[in-house]
Motif scaffolding. Sequence first.
Motif, short mmCIF file in Angstrom:
data_model
loop_
_atom_site.label_atom_id
_atom_site.label_comp_id
_atom_site.label_asym_id
_atom_site.label_seq_id
_atom_site.Cartn_x
_atom_site.Cartn_y
_atom_site.Cartn_z
N ARG A 143 0.84 -1.20 0.00
CA ARG A 143 0.00 0.00 0.00
C ARG A 143 0.88 1.26 0.00
O ARG A 143 0.66 2.20 -0.76
CB ARG A 143 -0.91 -0.02 1.24
N SER A 184 1.49 3.97 -3.27
CA SER A 184 0.78 5.25 -3.14
C SER A 184 1.51 6.32 -3.93
O SER A 184 2.73 6.27 -4.11
CB SER A 184 0.67 5.65 -1.67
N THR A 185 0.75 7.27 -4.45
CA THR A 185 1.37 8.31 -5.28
C THR A 185 2.33 9.17 -4.46
O THR A 185 3.19 9.84 -5.01
CB THR A 185 0.29 9.23 -5.90
#
Length: 296
Positions: free
Chosen positions: A25, A29-30
């Motif tokens: 995750r 993530s950006t």
Amino acid sequence: MALTYTDSPIDRAEHLRGKDADMRRLADSTAAQFLPVWKETHPVDANMRPHVFGPEILTKLDGGAPTVIFLGLAKETPWFALALAPSETPPDLGGTFAGLREFATILPGHEASLLVYARAMAIWHQNHPHCSRCGARTRPTESGHSRTCTDEACAHRTFPRSDPAVIMLITKGEQCLLGRKAEWRPGQFSTIAGFVEPGEDLENAVRREVAEETGVKVGAVRYLASQPWPFPSSLMLGFRGEALTTEITRDTHELEDCRWFSRAEVRAAESGAGSLLLPHRSSISRWLIEGWRDES
Ligand SMILES: [Zn+2]
């Protein structure tokens, strides 16, 4: 003067290490930021500013999967180091690659600290591909904070380490003791330093190293500060020590020259007036010398 590499913005978030779902995750993530390390260098632009990459870098790399190392969180931003495969030529990431000591002092302190952490971890992975017990391959575990032997009967786990080294400014009244190594630029002197030996406390390591290299006996010893120095894996422990004797008997293998310098000579060095050159601005050696220079 601030001590380079000691201004870390990172919460190391140890509780997240080894939690694969959390790692996926965070890495996807950006906001995720990646610091690649190839051999012992970092990608930089033409102004020697380090390149930082988003998660897209993971799809760009060819020539072997990198080791992904979770460094921690800076506020909400997850930071990772990438130990790139040690290919003959550097991967094409745009720009060139440079060693950290070439550009550390032009960076804000928190950037230098992030890079030194990434460098320390990446080099440890590069240097430990095999198990020290049985010789089988190891693989990264705990999100890059350990390596585990792939032989299931062995399964030995090994952790990144730092080698303690003492570095000390020895003084006697208005004078300080500095030495130089033959390979340094002409005129450069620095504090005495050396590795702590197994079974040895830091204070006695200070006294032993100074006695071995210079013949000077040291009495009172005081700890001042530490600095990570992963070139390749040291932790520098900075001390001040008071000399009990002044006669120098130099270890000719270690030092090409060793002298007492007055505070006035050190001040002249700073202004460029003397022939003495001080060590690099990023070093704790320079920090120790300047701290003493600025007293009284
Ligand atoms: Zn093993």
